[in-house]
Design an enzyme around this catalytic site. Structure first.
Site, mmCIF file in Angstrom:
data_model
loop_
_atom_site.group_PDB
_atom_site.id
_atom_site.type_symbol
_atom_site.label_atom_id
_atom_site.label_comp_id
_atom_site.label_asym_id
_atom_site.label_seq_id
_atom_site.Cartn_x
_atom_site.Cartn_y
_atom_site.Cartn_z
ATOM 1 N N ASP A 10 0.751 -1.294 -0.132
ATOM 2 C CA ASP A 10 0.151 -0.057 0.169
ATOM 3 C C ASP A 10 0.996 1.435 -0.059
ATOM 4 O OD1 ASP A 10 -1.052 -2.583 1.157
ATOM 5 O OD2 ASP A 10 -2.718 -1.252 1.679
ATOM 6 N N GLU A 41 -4.760 1.784 -2.884
ATOM 7 C CA GLU A 41 -6.010 2.285 -2.277
ATOM 8 C C GLU A 41 -5.743 3.656 -1.377
ATOM 9 O OE1 GLU A 41 -7.934 -0.005 0.639
ATOM 10 O OE2 GLU A 41 -6.335 -0.073 2.114
ATOM 11 N N ASN A 42 -4.565 3.856 -1.022
ATOM 12 C CA ASN A 42 -4.084 4.856 0.072
ATOM 13 C C ASN A 42 -3.358 5.932 -0.710
ATOM 14 O OD1 ASN A 42 -5.487 3.638 2.319
ATOM 15 N ND2 ASN A 42 -3.568 2.400 2.226
ATOM 16 N N ASN A 69 -10.508 -1.986 0.416
ATOM 17 C CA ASN A 69 -11.701 -1.186 1.248
ATOM 18 C C ASN A 69 -11.734 0.466 1.104
ATOM 19 O OD1 ASN A 69 -9.534 -1.938 2.825
ATOM 20 N ND2 ASN A 69 -10.549 -0.979 4.604
ATOM 21 N N HIS A 70 -10.487 0.770 0.912
ATOM 22 C CA HIS A 70 -10.389 2.324 1.167
ATOM 23 C C HIS A 70 -10.597 3.190 -0.195
ATOM 24 C CE1 HIS A 70 -7.959 2.224 5.156
ATOM 25 N NE2 HIS A 70 -9.235 2.223 5.426
ATOM 26 N N HIS A 155 -6.251 -8.602 -0.052
ATOM 27 C CA HIS A 155 -6.504 -7.352 0.747
ATOM 28 C C HIS A 155 -7.209 -7.548 2.152
ATOM 29 C CE1 HIS A 155 -5.639 -3.333 1.552
ATOM 30 N NE2 HIS A 155 -6.876 -2.972 1.793
ATOM 31 N N HIS A 180 -2.861 -4.790 3.364
ATOM 32 C CA HIS A 180 -4.046 -4.153 4.229
ATOM 33 C C HIS A 180 -3.191 -3.900 5.437
ATOM 34 C CE1 HIS A 180 -7.582 -2.519 5.762
ATOM 35 N NE2 HIS A 180 -7.606 -3.548 6.674
ATOM 36 N N HIS A 182 -0.168 -3.093 6.404
ATOM 37 C CA HIS A 182 0.997 -2.206 6.388
ATOM 38 C C HIS A 182 2.211 -2.568 7.037
ATOM 39 C CE1 HIS A 182 -1.582 1.550 4.867
ATOM 40 N NE2 HIS A 182 -1.935 0.574 4.317
HETATM 41 FE FE LIG Z 1 -7.190 -1.571 3.500
#
Ligand SMILES: [Fe+2]
Length: 261
Positions: A10, A41-42, A69-70, A155, A180, A182
């Protein structure tokens, strides 16, 4: 051909994107990388995506983004994922009707790489379809494409669910790579049938941070149970990922990367 795949965890916000810019040319040379996939996603301010942040990471030499999800945090994500040839895919096990694609085939020097994105259901807020059955369906659907390599970004939060996915998919895909949390795990393995597995590849984010967020803000959330505005940590960045060597669909080796820039 041996396909050398670099998968980065990520990428957290602008400092994460800049770390990718700095490190990618060197990593590509060192490992003779054929293709770069990263979880995005981030990408924008540490949560969600914007067209600008995607264009930027594309410029730096990333070939495809996965997510989780983000991804939906910013409204424009709904349009971005719906492009005909999206640069970012989203977990395949979102309910039917959700925009975007859950897998994508990319050409890597004449060979076909399929990247699949799935999201776990343990300790996650979303109520998603079963990721295991979603994988079965994708493998069925893509059989006719005769891919040379299949890499899955799972994820998910729980290591149990991730390991379960590793065992479930082994022998049928080239790699199951967790994202996910990190935090990079040291459990990478190549099963005898040529499937690589790691519970989490880690992130591209602040070395002195809590999962990429400024320490004082994340800490305050735990101490006072009132969530302040989270900001992305700056300074030294850890660049985490893995390099896979894949031949005829089977992974020969998985190497963990964790470099500080
Ligand atoms: Fe996530």
């Amino acid at each position: 051909m041996i396909m050398n795949v670099l998968f980065l965890g990520d990428i957290v916000g602008r400092p994460g994107r800049e770390a990718v810019k700095k490190i990618l040319p060197g990593l590509k040379g060192k490992f003779e990388i054929d293709v770069v996939v990263a979880n995005g996603e981030n990408l924008a301010h540490g949560i969600g995506i914007t067209q600008r942040s995607i264009d930027e990471i594309k410029d730096y030499g990333v070939d495809l983004l996965t997510s989780g999800n983000h991804i939906w945090k910013r409204k424009q994500a709904l349009e971005i994922v719906e492009e005909d040839d999206p640069f970012i895919i989203r977990p395949a096990n979102y309910p039917q009707g959700v925009p975007g694609k859950g897998w994508k085939l990319i050409d890597v020097a004449g060979e076909k790489l399929i990247v699949v994105n799935l999201e776990g259901r343990v300790f996650m807020d979303e109520r998603l379809d079963c990721p295991f059955r979603a994988l079965d369906q994708i493998l069925d659907e893509t059989k006719k494409l005769k891919a040379d390599a299949i890499v899955v970004d799972f994820h998910a939060e729980a290591t149990s669910e991730k390991k379960a996915m590793g065992f479930y998919a082994k022998g049928r895909v080239s790699a199951v790579l967790g994202t996910h949390t990190h935090v990079q795990t040291a459990d990478e393995i190549v099963f005898p049938d040529g499937t690589a597995y790691i519970s989490d590849v880690g992130m591209v984010g602040g070395k002195n941070s809590i999962l990429g967020v400024k320490v004082e803000q994340s800490l305050s959330n735990f101490l006072y149970q009132i969530r302040p505005k989270f900001e992305v940590a700056e300074g030294e960045m850890e660049v985490c990922g893995v390099v896979l060597e894949i031949q005829k669909g089977k992974t020969i080796s998985i190497k963990r990367i964790r470099e500080i820039v």
